[in-house]
Design a protein around this motif. Structure first.
Motif, PDB file in Angstrom:
ATOM      1  N   PRO A  32      45.717  16.693 -38.998  1.00  0.00           N
ATOM      2  CA  PRO A  32      44.690  17.461 -38.293  1.00  0.00           C
ATOM      3  C   PRO A  32      44.996  18.962 -38.206  1.00  0.00           C
ATOM      4  O   PRO A  32      44.117  19.790 -38.433  1.00  0.00           O
ATOM      5  CB  PRO A  32      44.667  16.835 -36.900  1.00  0.00           C
ATOM      6  CG  PRO A  32      45.262  15.490 -37.083  1.00  0.00           C
ATOM      7  CD  PRO A  32      46.275  15.633 -38.174  1.00  0.00           C
ATOM      8  N   THR A  33      46.242  19.283 -37.883  1.00  0.00           N
ATOM      9  CA  THR A  33      46.592  20.688 -37.691  1.00  0.00           C
ATOM     10  C   THR A  33      47.860  21.022 -38.461  1.00  0.00           C
ATOM     11  O   THR A  33      48.847  20.290 -38.363  1.00  0.00           O
ATOM     12  CB  THR A  33      46.819  21.004 -36.202  1.00  0.00           C
ATOM     13  OG1 THR A  33      45.629  20.704 -35.483  1.00  0.00           O
ATOM     14  CG2 THR A  33      47.187  22.465 -36.003  1.00  0.00           C
ATOM     15  N   MET A  34      47.806  22.107 -39.199  1.00  0.00           N
ATOM     16  CA  MET A  34      48.999  22.622 -39.858  1.00  0.00           C
ATOM     17  C   MET A  34      49.231  24.037 -39.370  1.00  0.00           C
ATOM     18  O   MET A  34      48.290  24.738 -38.986  1.00  0.00           O
ATOM     19  CB  MET A  34      48.851  22.566 -41.369  1.00  0.00           C
ATOM     20  CG  MET A  34      48.695  21.148 -41.884  1.00  0.00           C
ATOM     21  SD  MET A  34      49.070  20.948 -43.617  1.00  0.00           S
ATOM     22  CE  MET A  34      50.844  21.228 -43.639  1.00  0.00           C
ATOM     23  N   ALA A  35      50.494  24.432 -39.373  1.00  0.00           N
ATOM     24  CA  ALA A  35      50.825  25.712 -38.755  1.00  0.00           C
ATOM     25  C   ALA A  35      51.944  26.430 -39.490  1.00  0.00           C
ATOM     26  O   ALA A  35      52.706  25.816 -40.243  1.00  0.00           O
ATOM     27  CB  ALA A  35      51.239  25.489 -37.302  1.00  0.00           C
ATOM     28  N   TRP A  36      52.008  27.726 -39.237  1.00  0.00           N
ATOM     29  CA  TRP A  36      53.126  28.562 -39.679  1.00  0.00           C
ATOM     30  C   TRP A  36      53.862  29.049 -38.437  1.00  0.00           C
ATOM     31  O   TRP A  36      53.230  29.523 -37.475  1.00  0.00           O
ATOM     32  CB  TRP A  36      52.635  29.763 -40.478  1.00  0.00           C
ATOM     33  CG  TRP A  36      52.202  29.446 -41.862  1.00  0.00           C
ATOM     34  CD1 TRP A  36      50.930  29.200 -42.306  1.00  0.00           C
ATOM     35  CD2 TRP A  36      53.044  29.340 -43.008  1.00  0.00           C
ATOM     36  NE1 TRP A  36      50.936  28.951 -43.658  1.00  0.00           N
ATOM     37  CE2 TRP A  36      52.231  29.035 -44.117  1.00  0.00           C
ATOM     38  CE3 TRP A  36      54.421  29.487 -43.223  1.00  0.00           C
ATOM     39  CZ2 TRP A  36      52.734  28.874 -45.406  1.00  0.00           C
ATOM     40  CZ3 TRP A  36      54.920  29.327 -44.501  1.00  0.00           C
ATOM     41  CH2 TRP A  36      54.088  29.022 -45.584  1.00  0.00           C
ATOM     42  N   ARG A  99      53.073  14.578 -36.678  1.00  0.00           N
ATOM     43  CA  ARG A  99      52.412  13.284 -36.836  1.00  0.00           C
ATOM     44  C   ARG A  99      52.966  12.367 -35.761  1.00  0.00           C
ATOM     45  O   ARG A  99      54.164  12.100 -35.732  1.00  0.00           O
ATOM     46  CB  ARG A  99      52.655  12.721 -38.238  1.00  0.00           C
ATOM     47  CG  ARG A  99      52.049  11.351 -38.449  1.00  0.00           C
ATOM     48  CD  ARG A  99      52.103  10.980 -39.914  1.00  0.00           C
ATOM     49  NE  ARG A  99      51.088  11.683 -40.686  1.00  0.00           N
ATOM     50  CZ  ARG A  99      51.133  11.836 -42.011  1.00  0.00           C
ATOM     51  NH1 ARG A  99      52.160  11.388 -42.698  1.00  0.00           N
ATOM     52  NH2 ARG A  99      50.174  12.460 -42.645  1.00  0.00           N
ATOM     53  N   THR A 100      52.106  11.896 -34.895  1.00  0.00           N
ATOM     54  CA  THR A 100      52.471  11.177 -33.667  1.00  0.00           C
ATOM     55  C   THR A 100      53.453  12.050 -32.894  1.00  0.00           C
ATOM     56  O   THR A 100      53.077  13.122 -32.456  1.00  0.00           O
ATOM     57  CB  THR A 100      53.052   9.782 -33.961  1.00  0.00           C
ATOM     58  OG1 THR A 100      54.235   9.890 -34.765  1.00  0.00           O
ATOM     59  CG2 THR A 100      52.029   8.949 -34.702  1.00  0.00           C
TER      60      THR A 100
END
Length: 115
Positions: A32-36, A99-100
């Protein structure tokens, strides 16, 4: 298990630009969400920008107006376009997702901005 590999870092003068890439070994459609994040010498790791599956973005105050995060789900890649770089942007930049209850990180890519 999805693995992350960052690239695109380097040495740049203040005012310059870099484009970081984060390539995932598997599909990111389920993430759902990816980040730097970045970690400057002697400092804690801090969130720079994040992006959701619907491409909703969030930026740290220090990155607003200068950085742009994007994701290409077909290429399983997340990008961070960094413009008007400042010496205080120096650090190791990491790609991340959760993830979880498990956090996944890449190995990081070094960004050094000279004054």
């Amino acid at each position: 298990q999805v693995r992350l590999v960052e690239s695109g870092g380097g040495l740049v003068q203040a005012g310059g630009s870099l484009r970081l890439s984060c390539a995932a070994s598997g599909s990111i459609l389920s993430i759902p969400t990816m980040a730097w994040y970045r970690q400057a010498p002697g400092k804690q790791r801090e969130l720079v920008a994040s992006i959701t599956l619907s491409s909703t973005t969030m930026y740290a105050e220090s990155a607003k107006g200068r950085f742009a995060i994007s994701r290409d789900n077909a290429k399983n890649t997340v990008y961070l376009q960094m413009n008007s770089l400042k010496p205080e942007d120096t650090g190791v930049y990491y790609c991340h997702f959760r993830r979880t209850i498990v956090d996944y990180w890449g190995q990081g890519t070094q960004v050094t901005v000279s004054s």
